[in-house]
Design a protein around this motif. Sequence first.
Motif, PDB file in Angstrom:
ATOM      1  N   VAL A  10       0.844  -1.203   0.000  1.00  0.00           N
ATOM      2  CA  VAL A  10       0.000   0.000   0.000  1.00  0.00           C
ATOM      3  C   VAL A  10       0.875   1.246   0.000  1.00  0.00           C
ATOM      4  N   ASP A  11       1.932   1.218   0.802  1.00  0.00           N
ATOM      5  CA  ASP A  11       2.810   2.379   0.901  1.00  0.00           C
ATOM      6  C   ASP A  11       3.448   2.698  -0.446  1.00  0.00           C
ATOM      7  N   THR A  12       3.910   1.653  -1.130  1.00  0.00           N
ATOM      8  CA  THR A  12       4.540   1.863  -2.436  1.00  0.00           C
ATOM      9  C   THR A  12       3.524   2.449  -3.428  1.00  0.00           C
ATOM     10  N   HIS A  13       2.322   1.868  -3.404  1.00  0.00           N
ATOM     11  CA  HIS A  13       1.284   2.393  -4.300  1.00  0.00           C
ATOM     12  C   HIS A  13       1.014   3.868  -4.011  1.00  0.00           C
ATOM     13  N   LEU A  14       0.958   4.202  -2.723  1.00  0.00           N
ATOM     14  CA  LEU A  14       0.628   5.578  -2.348  1.00  0.00           C
ATOM     15  C   LEU A  14       1.799   6.532  -2.511  1.00  0.00           C
ATOM     16  N   SER A  15       2.985   5.994  -2.781  1.00  0.00           N
ATOM     17  CA  SER A  15       4.093   6.900  -3.088  1.00  0.00           C
ATOM     18  C   SER A  15       3.908   7.465  -4.486  1.00  0.00           C
ATOM     19  N   GLU A  16       3.077   6.787  -5.263  1.00  0.00           N
ATOM     20  CA  GLU A  16       2.845   7.194  -6.648  1.00  0.00           C
ATOM     21  C   GLU A  16       1.520   7.948  -6.797  1.00  0.00           C
ATOM     22  N   TYR A  17       0.519   7.480  -6.038  1.00  0.00           N
ATOM     23  CA  TYR A  17      -0.831   8.032  -6.197  1.00  0.00           C
ATOM     24  C   TYR A  17      -1.333   8.631  -4.895  1.00  0.00           C
ATOM     25  N   SER A  18      -2.220   9.621  -5.027  1.00  0.00           N
ATOM     26  CA  SER A  18      -2.800  10.253  -3.846  1.00  0.00           C
ATOM     27  C   SER A  18      -3.740   9.295  -3.139  1.00  0.00           C
ATOM     28  N   TYR A  19      -4.456   8.502  -3.925  1.00  0.00           N
ATOM     29  CA  TYR A  19      -5.463   7.616  -3.358  1.00  0.00           C
ATOM     30  C   TYR A  19      -5.277   6.211  -3.920  1.00  0.00           C
ATOM     31  N   ILE A  20      -5.977   5.251  -3.339  1.00  0.00           N
ATOM     32  CA  ILE A  20      -5.857   3.879  -3.821  1.00  0.00           C
ATOM     33  C   ILE A  20      -6.270   3.795  -5.284  1.00  0.00           C
ATOM     34  N   GLY A  21      -7.369   4.526  -5.606  1.00  0.00           N
ATOM     35  CA  GLY A  21      -7.874   4.451  -6.979  1.00  0.00           C
ATOM     36  C   GLY A  21      -7.175   5.418  -7.922  1.00  0.00           C
ATOM     37  N   GLY A  22      -6.219   6.168  -7.445  1.00  0.00           N
ATOM     38  CA  GLY A  22      -5.494   7.081  -8.316  1.00  0.00           C
ATOM     39  C   GLY A  22      -5.591   8.505  -7.820  1.00  0.00           C
ATOM     40  N   HIS A  23      -6.286   9.342  -8.579  1.00  0.00           N
ATOM     41  CA  HIS A  23      -6.211  10.763  -8.290  1.00  0.00           C
ATOM     42  C   HIS A  23      -7.290  11.266  -7.349  1.00  0.00           C
ATOM     43  N   LEU A  24      -8.361  10.510  -7.202  1.00  0.00           N
ATOM     44  CA  LEU A  24      -9.460  10.966  -6.358  1.00  0.00           C
ATOM     45  C   LEU A  24      -9.865   9.844  -5.400  1.00  0.00           C
ATOM     46  N   PRO A  25     -10.431  10.208  -4.249  1.00  0.00           N
ATOM     47  CA  PRO A  25     -10.845   9.174  -3.312  1.00  0.00           C
ATOM     48  C   PRO A  25     -12.005   8.354  -3.869  1.00  0.00           C
ATOM     49  N   THR A  26     -11.987   7.066  -3.622  1.00  0.00           N
ATOM     50  CA  THR A  26     -13.081   6.187  -4.043  1.00  0.00           C
ATOM     51  C   THR A  26     -13.379   5.226  -2.902  1.00  0.00           C
ATOM     52  N   GLN A  27     -14.318   4.329  -3.154  1.00  0.00           N
ATOM     53  CA  GLN A  27     -14.655   3.318  -2.159  1.00  0.00           C
ATOM     54  C   GLN A  27     -13.448   2.438  -1.825  1.00  0.00           C
ATOM     55  N   ALA A  28     -12.491   2.370  -2.746  1.00  0.00           N
ATOM     56  CA  ALA A  28     -11.299   1.562  -2.479  1.00  0.00           C
ATOM     57  C   ALA A  28     -10.530   2.086  -1.274  1.00  0.00           C
ATOM     58  N   ASP A  29     -10.530   3.421  -1.093  1.00  0.00           N
ATOM     59  CA  ASP A  29      -9.840   3.988   0.060  1.00  0.00           C
ATOM     60  C   ASP A  29     -10.511   3.533   1.350  1.00  0.00           C
ATOM     61  N   ARG A  30     -11.849   3.553   1.332  1.00  0.00           N
ATOM     62  CA  ARG A  30     -12.589   3.146   2.514  1.00  0.00           C
ATOM     63  C   ARG A  30     -12.285   1.682   2.842  1.00  0.00           C
ATOM     64  N   ALA A  31     -12.300   0.876   1.777  1.00  0.00           N
ATOM     65  CA  ALA A  31     -12.074  -0.556   1.964  1.00  0.00           C
ATOM     66  C   ALA A  31     -10.689  -0.806   2.562  1.00  0.00           C
ATOM     67  N   VAL A  32      -9.680  -0.156   1.987  1.00  0.00           N
ATOM     68  CA  VAL A  32      -8.321  -0.396   2.456  1.00  0.00           C
ATOM     69  C   VAL A  32      -8.144   0.157   3.865  1.00  0.00           C
ATOM     70  N   LEU A  33      -8.728   1.316   4.127  1.00  0.00           N
ATOM     71  CA  LEU A  33      -8.613   1.909   5.459  1.00  0.00           C
ATOM     72  C   LEU A  33      -9.188   0.970   6.519  1.00  0.00           C
ATOM     73  N   ASN A  34     -10.313   0.337   6.187  1.00  0.00           N
ATOM     74  CA  ASN A  34     -10.907  -0.603   7.138  1.00  0.00           C
ATOM     75  C   ASN A  34     -10.023  -1.825   7.369  1.00  0.00           C
ATOM     76  N   ALA A  35      -9.211  -2.131   6.365  1.00  0.00           N
ATOM     77  CA  ALA A  35      -8.477  -3.398   6.410  1.00  0.00           C
ATOM     78  C   ALA A  35      -7.077  -3.277   6.998  1.00  0.00           C
ATOM     79  N   VAL A  36      -6.464  -2.098   6.880  1.00  0.00           N
ATOM     80  CA  VAL A  36      -5.069  -2.007   7.329  1.00  0.00           C
ATOM     81  C   VAL A  36      -4.983  -1.492   8.752  1.00  0.00           C
ATOM     82  N   CYS A  37      -3.884  -1.796   9.364  1.00  0.00           N
ATOM     83  CA  CYS A  37      -3.607  -1.235  10.678  1.00  0.00           C
ATOM     84  C   CYS A  37      -2.448  -0.248  10.489  1.00  0.00           C
TER      85      CYS A  37
END
Lengths: 578, 578
Positions: A10-37
């Motif tokens: 996740v960290d590597t992905h976010l070094s490139e993109y602002s959000y999980i889905g790329g440039h804007l927040p999406t449901q993917a951010d919510r999903a990942v936030l719920n899943a990671v510690c």
Amino acid sequence: MEKGPPLELVDTHLSEYSYIGGHLPTQADRAVLNAVCVPSDRSNTFPNLRRWAAHMESFTRSEMQAFPPHTESCKMDNQLSDLVNKQLNTDAAASNKSPVNDKAGNHSKGSQNEKAGGQSKGKGKSGKFVLKTAKGTRDYGPMEMAYRREVFSVIYSVFHMHGAVQIETPVFELKDVLTGKYGEDSKLIYDLEDQGGEILSLRYDLTVPFARYVAMNKIDNIKRYHVARVYRRDSPAMTRGRYREFYQCDFDIAGQFDPMIPDAECVQLVDQVLSKLGLGEFTIKINHRKILDGVFGSCGVPSDKFRPICSAVDKLDKSPWEEVRKEMVDEKGLDEEVADKIGNYVKFSGKEELLETLANDELLKSSPSAQAGFADLKLLFQYCKSLGCADHLVFDMGLARGLDYYTGVIYEAVLTAGQNIGEEGPVGSVAGGGRYDGLVGMFDPKKKTVPCVGLSFGIERLFTIYEHKMRAENNKVRATQTEVFVVTACKGMVHERLKLLGLLHQAGIKAEGSYKNNAKILNQLQYAEDNKIPLVVLIGESEVEAGVVKIRDTVTREETTIKREELAETVRQKLACL
Amino acid sequence: MEKGPPLELVDTHLSEYSYIGGHLPTQADRAVLNAVCVPSDRSNTFPNLRRWAAHMESFTRSEMQAFPPHTESCKMDNQLSDLVNKQLNTDAAASNKSPVNDKAGNHSKGSQNEKAGGQSKGKGKSGKFVLKTAKGTRDYGPMEMAYRREVFSVIYSVFHMHGAVQIETPVFELKDVLTGKYGEDSKLIYDLEDQGGEILSLRYDLTVPFARYVAMNKIDNIKRYHVARVYRRDSPAMTRGRYREFYQCDFDIAGQFDPMIPDAECVQLVDQVLSKLGLGEFTIKINHRKILDGVFGSCGVPSDKFRPICSAVDKLDKSPWEEVRKEMVDEKGLDEEVADKIGNYVKFSGKEELLETLANDELLKSSPSAQAGFADLKLLFQYCKSLGCADHLVFDMGLARGLDYYTGVIYEAVLTAGQNIGEEGPVGSVAGGGRYDGLVGMFDPKKKTVPCVGLSFGIERLFTIYEHKMRAENNKVRATQTEVFVVTACKGMVHERLKLLGLLHQAGIKAEGSYKNNAKILNQLQYAEDNKIPLVVLIGESEVEAGVVKIRDTVTREETTIKREELAETVRQKLACL
């Protein structure tokens, strides 16, 4: 994602993109936030993950629920992609069971008693202090500011090219100054609390303060720009870029001049800014309030309904004609046949020739208002051709602009292709304006007015598109401009490092060094690489003794040894060659 | 001035100076305003007089009464000078007769009823709408903005030299964020009206929002600058440059680093900015909260009185010791002998050697707090010497800084000579700051903190002094950057003018032309001269036919005829030679 995704991934992905889905927040951010510690310690691990998680904290749960659905609009590691999709499915199943609570969405109208009862707002349910910015606002971080500076620098250069002066007005005005200028949008104005003294409101735009400035200073003519934030207590839609505090970037020409010369300059300026920013194809739509009024009059609209019907037409860029027609008939009480007649006109869009055609239209031929508008636009087209900015010009009878105060030419620039941002679809309007000859007179005791024409850039949208484009082109802007990182090779050399920094600064070179007394050499070199600082100046004890320094190119890792007294000059030469 | 001064005379004077007395408003402005009849028409006569008169309108009568007395601090035509003095005498005689009414000074605490009763505030006695900016605020006009841009450009260049990133935070924060940070100054915070939703306040400074930003984003380290306006509901003293809305310009370094390295960088940065602005001699005073606490403890101040006594010491730069001592004893209940002991220490001021002397002082030798402070300052002096910025450094035991949150090194830069502005005397402090290691922790749920050190430039003062210096040196800054004015020699050539403008802009040249269809040639040339536009590009019918243009130097009035296709290149060459 019964098992959360590996944090590295996740960290590597976010070094490139602002959000999980790329440039804007999406449901993917919510999903990942719920899943990671997210690691809560202050260690330096996973900085991108922690930055993102902290940003996510600034959304309420209901705001996060409103994030658009996830689609992979950016490159994503397969493993991460799988995990995201699995978690999204799990979430979807779970959401059918438990109701969602709004963790900070306390928006009920508060009474004085509530306030006295201990400032519960801005605190969470537990009474715990919630660390966030005010609803609908946000901080701009270093990278955002760097992109912003680039966009502003282009816009300012065009403003200066046109000889515009700059002014600034206070962030709040006497409430009376704003009263009666915005129609029903007045309810969106932020008021200051009455703490004894004057009744004040935050500015809603820059145009009304400009008119107040012109009237108050009895100015006959001025060409000015003004870039500042304005305030609207609107429902924020932050994922769509709609905030309660946002920048406006206005250029206006006030003064009694010959027809269409300043108006053409405004069109030229929009053309120049959009061309220079290089955001892709665009169109500048123009129309004229007198043409619209002529159409309304000729079709049989009662004159007291001109402005409400104009507001309805303004929605054509977002809604199909059927809905606009419904609003005219059902909400605004227009006869069906009158609405249909209007529908025949507002569909027209074309180049200069269309002006001629419509000027000879059976119905409009006898409307002096429409004819005056056509004459203006013909002249505007000619001037724009001489200025070399007519290529993007389109006469669009469906353009109406929302604000009541326009009295003549109106225009709006739209990006036409290739500027979709994530799932948000085309960005649409990025600049708009027109002539408003009556506004200054509203402030003059004798109602004397100063004619004005101006425009406002949708600067927040331009920022977003520009940032998106730069990232897409892998054309990364740096948050800092540091040219040299001074590195010491061994312990006990902090003074030598500071001396070199002083020397480089003296020569006007942008230079930094570590804040550690005995910094490790590899950490220092890594810092320079991570921050894309092009040159490293390196000294160890032997260099100090010999009166030399090493210069290292961060990318090629080539090193040269030079005399200390040649340092500034050599750095300058190397920078010039980069 | 039984007979008012000739308007030409006043207008000419005001073309040079902002006010009758020079750079700041004085009683002379009031006298002249009472005596002249400002032309109210929209003609172009006496523009400077009208600009000044409109500005005067923005003061209430009580504000004008508070203007300092007139002394001739600027060059003044003899005739004007005589008239001003005569009028001042007349006024003085008259003021013994009639009471003065405050024309807009309605500052009583308003109740909800008053508000509902028709928004009387912001309207004059007659209920007429008063056209003004909110109390304690003002507009910045084109010339002020031009000076400001120059000052900012110097400061930004130094920030970038140090690799600082830029951030921005919202203009308002949740009220809870500001609560408990400013001590008794909290009463000066502007609150927003509760319109349903969160309880918000306008920011009071940029430091607390910065700490909130660092805590909220869980940032370990950052070096950032932030330039923005802040809001204080203070009694404005606009003639002394104290406003309710004013700029702050902050640079801060957050992070856990080795002692004094970031602190020394802050001192270096202040030194660089003040040197580059060239405002004359300055001193950077330093002290240390631990030294002050050590002194207080050793002299017998109870520890709960450290901060109040520190606030009293802070007033030493404005008040003599006797008054400060009185505050300590009478207001803050300190024993007289304790106060006298403190008095023995706070008078010390000197270079590095003084540190050594005081570190060996009988009383302070046994204070671990004081010793820690002395050790820090010794290291700071050494680092500053390596950085090349120790020359202006002075260790001043009387420096205390007002704010509670400082925990270590504190510093303040003062201009020491030649920077008197009008009657206001020396400007004093132009930058200040220090270390505040506890503030970020106030926002962290686990009270984890991030040590910070930073500084704030008194940017409004710097603007004023810079503008004053530029005017004194007759080194006038232009409000615009226009390089070329395109002039048409005869009627019917507007399209030719626009074509040339399009061509020049295309080449990146800053060019303007008249907004009149058939502008008179002399008026156009005059415009170029009045606005100090260096080059004129001139075309008549014969030039168009021959495919040539004339280039005219506005100052020397030399004209050259060149081929049209050589225009951009020739203009660039000529501009490079100016």
